[in-house]
Design an enzyme around this catalytic site. Structure first.
Site, mmCIF file in Angstrom:
data_model
loop_
_atom_site.group_PDB
_atom_site.id
_atom_site.type_symbol
_atom_site.label_atom_id
_atom_site.label_comp_id
_atom_site.label_asym_id
_atom_site.label_seq_id
_atom_site.Cartn_x
_atom_site.Cartn_y
_atom_site.Cartn_z
ATOM 1 N N GLU B 51 0.888 -1.213 0.040
ATOM 2 C CA GLU B 51 0.043 -0.080 -0.259
ATOM 3 C C GLU B 51 0.783 1.190 -0.082
ATOM 4 O O GLU B 51 0.231 2.229 -0.219
ATOM 5 C CB GLU B 51 -1.124 -0.023 1.095
ATOM 6 C CG GLU B 51 -0.245 -0.061 2.559
ATOM 7 C CD GLU B 51 -1.081 -0.348 3.758
ATOM 8 O OE1 GLU B 51 -2.391 -0.865 3.457
ATOM 9 O OE2 GLU B 51 -0.913 -0.052 4.632
ATOM 10 N N SER B 52 2.024 1.215 0.198
ATOM 11 C CA SER B 52 3.094 2.376 0.282
ATOM 12 C C SER B 52 3.218 2.683 -1.052
ATOM 13 O O SER B 52 3.868 3.965 -1.146
ATOM 14 C CB SER B 52 4.208 2.030 0.975
ATOM 15 O OG SER B 52 4.864 1.054 0.558
#
Lengths: 287, 260
Positions: B51-52
Site C-alpha cells: 500500500e505504500s
C-alpha cells in the site's frame, strides 16, 4: 514562494498553537527533525494528521502537544504499539486526546480532494465496517448517474503540511523519489508547507516526470541532513532498524519517556545536537 | 521428513494459496512472509503490491515496515499511495488481498481497532490501515493469523474490516460484489467459509494437531467440514526457501522479521 530558512525560523513563523498540522511520510522520509522542532518550541493544542502516525507523533502526544489525532493506522512499524498514543487514548494521559479515525484509502482520497480544492472525496469504501458508527464524518452519497451508494469523506486542508525530501535547488524547488506516499497531495492540500531536505544542490537533474514540488507552491525549505532519522532517505542513508525496538522500551513508561524527551529533544538546540546526544547516550549504554 | 514448526507450516500453507500470476495486495508481517515465499517457490510471476506504493515488489529480504527501501528499489514501479488505492485497488486490478488481524469472528470479520468499548478501550490497536477497502475491492481475501481464544472470538468488539457480516448472503446484501474471505490459514489448520452459512469451517488440520486443540483455540463452537484432510507438510524446497528468507532477513535487519 519558498524561502530557504532555518527549520527553527520556519516552525516559529508557520506553525501556531491550535493549528492542524500534517507531518506526512510512509515509513520513508519521515520529517523527524521538524517533529522535534515543534516539540522543542512548545506548540500546544495541535490537531495532528497523518495516515501512519509513528514515533514523532508518539513524542508530540506524550508531551501533551496534541489535542486531536486524525489517522488511519497508528503503530510502531515492525515493532508493535505506540505506547504514548495508547496511553493517551486508554487513560487520557497527559490529557485526553480526541481521535478521528479513518482508513488509508479514505485519508489518501481526502488529501487528493484537498489538493484539488474540493470539499469532499468520494470512494468505494467502508461497507460493513463499524468505523462510520464511531466517526460521524464518514457519510455516503448516491451517484447522480448510476444510483450507486458511495462513501463520502471530507477533504483534508491542513493549516500546515510538513514533509522531508531528498533535495532542493537554490530556488527551493524540491525533488523526492522512492516511496513518496501522500506527500505531494498533502503539500498541495495545505495552506502552508514546510519541506526539510537532505541537501541543496545547484541543479536537480531530474527527468521530466519526477516528483517535484515547485518552489512557488511551498512556504519554506530547510536543510536538515539526516532529518528523517530513524527512518531513511533513499540514496542517502538506510533506516535505523534498531531505533524502533529501542523506542518501544523508552515510550513504554511515562517517566522514562519524559526524561528521554528532555535530554534528547527539549534540551538540545537542534537535530544535529540531538543526534550527537543520542550517540553519547548509546555509547554510554554499551560501555 | 524434516521437522518443521507450526509457524512454518502456517506460512507454507498460506503461500500455497497464492497462484502464480496473481496480483496480490500484501499486508506487512505474516502476509508479506507468505506472499514472498510463494514468489520464491511456486509462484515466480506473482505480482506483489504494497500500500505504500511499490507495484511488482521483489524484496530480497522481508520488509520490517510497509515502506522499506528494498520494496521500492526492486519493484516494477513505485506510485503514490493515493494511486495505489484509487487506480489499482478500487480500479479492480487486484486478484487477492492478503490480510492479517488481531481478532476474527466465525464469519471472518476482522478487528484491528479496539478491544473493549471504542470510547474507553481496554486495548487500543493500530487501526484500519488499508484493510477495509482491500476487503471490499480485492477479488478474494486470504487471512493468516495464529489461532487462539484471544484471536478467534465469539463476538468482535469492533468490526474494522468486513468478512461475511452475520453470514449467509449478508455480504452481498450489503452491496459487496467481491468474493470476500476464501481461507483463514492458522498455525493449527485451515478454515474455509461454508458455501451457504459462510461460517468458518475447518477443512485442513496440520500434521500433529488434534481436533481438540483447534476447538480449544477457538472462542465459538467450531465446526468441521464433512471431509477434513491433513495439510500436506512443507516440502524440503519450501522449508529451505522459507528458512533462507528468514536468515537473510535477520542478517539484514539485525533482528527478527516485522510483527505488524
Amino acid at each position: 514562494m519558498a524561502e530557504i530558512v532555518s527549520l527553527r525560523e520556519a516552525v516559529a513563523g508557520l506553525i501556531h498553537d491550535g493549528d492542524q498540522v500534517a507531518m506526512e511520510g510512509f515509513t520513508h522520509l519521515i520529517p523527524s527533525a521538524a517533529g522535534h522542532e515543534v516539540a522543542r518550541q512548545g506548540r500546544r493544542d495541535l490537531t495532528l494528521v497523518r495516515m501512519t502516525p509513528d514515533l514523532i507523533y508518539d513524542q508530540l502526544i506524550g508531551i501533551g502537544a496534541a489535542r486531536k489525532l486524525i489517522f488511519s493506522w497508528g503503530g510502531n512499524p515492525g515493532v508493535g504499539s505506540l505506547h504514548r498514543l495508547r496511553e493517551a487514548v486508554e487513560t487520557g494521559w497527559p490529557h485526553p486526546l480526541e481521535i478521528e479515525e479513518h482508513s488509508h484509502a479514505d485519508l489518501a482520497n481526502a488529501y487528493v480532494a484537498g489538493a484539488a480544492n474540493l470539499p469532499f472525496a468520494v470512494m468505494r469504501g467502508y461497507i460493513g465496517s463499524d468505523l462510520p458508527k464511531v466517526n460521524p464524518l464518514l457519510k455516503t452519497i448516491t451517484c447522480p448517474f448510476t444510483g450507486e451508494v458511495l462513501a463520502a469523506v471530507p477533504s483534508l486542508r491542513p493549516d500546515v503540511t510538513v514533509i522531508h525530501a531528498q533535495k532542493a535547488d537554490r530556488r527551493g524547488n524540491v525533488l523526492m523519489w522512492g516511496i513518496v506516499g501522500v506527500q505531494k497531495e498533502a503539500a498541495l492540500a495545505a495552506k502552508r508547507t514546510i519541506v526539510t531536505v537532505e541537501e541543496i544542490v545547484d541543479t536537480l537533474e531530474a527527468p521530466p516526470n519526477a516528483c517535484i514540488l515547485p518552489h512557488w507552491a511551498l512556504s519554506a525549505v530547510c536543510v536538515e541532513p539526516g532529518g528523517a532519522f530513524p527512518s531513511y532517505a533513499q540514496g542517502y542513508y538506510d533506516r535505523d532498524n534498531r531505533f524502533y525496538p529501542a523506542w518501544d522500551k523508552i515510550a513504554r513508561n511515562r517517566d522514562t519517556f519524559l526524561a528521554w524527551m528532555k535530554r534528547h529533544v527539549l534540551d538540545t538546540a537542534n537535530f544535529a545536537e540531538f543526534r550527537r546526544v543520542l550517540a553519547e547516550t548509546a555509547a554510554a549504554k554499551e560501555g | 521428513m524434516t521437522e518443521f514448526t507450526t509457524n512454518e507450516m502456517m506460512t507454507v500453507a498460506a503461500a500455497r494459496r497464492l497462484k502464480n500470476g496473481a496480483v496480490c495486495f500484501v499486508g506487512i508481517g505474516l502476509p508479506s512472509t507468505a506472499a514472498n515465499l510463494a514468489r520464491l517457490t511456486h509462484a515466480p510471476d506473482v505480482v506483489l503490491i504494497y500500500e505504500s506504493g511499490p507495484i511488482g515488489a521483489k524484496p530480497q529480504v522481508l520488509p520490517l515496515s510497509i515502506g522499506d527501501g528494498d520494496l521500492a528499489l526492486n519493484a516494477d514501479t513505485v506510485v503514490a499511495t493515493p494511486e495505489i488505492f484509487r487506480y489499482w485497488l478500487q480500479g479492480g486490478r487486484i486478484n487477492v488481498g492478503f490480510l492479517g488481524a488481531a481478532q476474527i469472528d466465525r464469519h471472518a470479520n476482522l478487528n484491528t481497532t479496539v478491544i473493549g468499548p471504542y470510547d474507553r478501550p481496554k486495548t487500543r490497536l493500530p487501526g484500519a490501515g488499508g484493510a477495509p477497502e482491500i476487503a471490499g475491492s480485492a477479488g478474494e481475501i486470504l487471512i493468516i493469523l495464529r489461532q487462539s481464544k484471544r484471536a478467534f472470538v465469539d463476538r468482535l468488539d469492533f468490526i474494522t474490516t468486513v468478512g461475511f457480516l452475520d453470514g449467509g448472503d449478508a455480504r452481498e446484501r450489503a452491496g459487496l460484489k467481491t468474493k470476500g474471505p476464501v481461507a483463514v490459514i492458522t498455525d493449527l489448520g485451515i478454515l474455509e467459509p461454508d458455501p451457504v452459512t459462510r461460517e468458518l469451517t475447518v477443512t485442513h488440520i496440520h500434521r500433529g494437531v488434534t481436533r481438540e486443540q483447534l476447538v480449544a483455540a477457538t472462542g465459538w463452537p467450531l465446526k468441521f467440514a464433512d471431509t477434513v484432510v491433513e495439510t500436506e507438510p512443507p516440502t524440503e524446497t519450501e522449508l529451505t526457501a522459507l528458512r533462507d528468507l528468514n536468515a537473510r532477513t535477520a542478517a539484514a535487519h539485525g533482528q527478527d522479521q516485522g510483527s505488524e
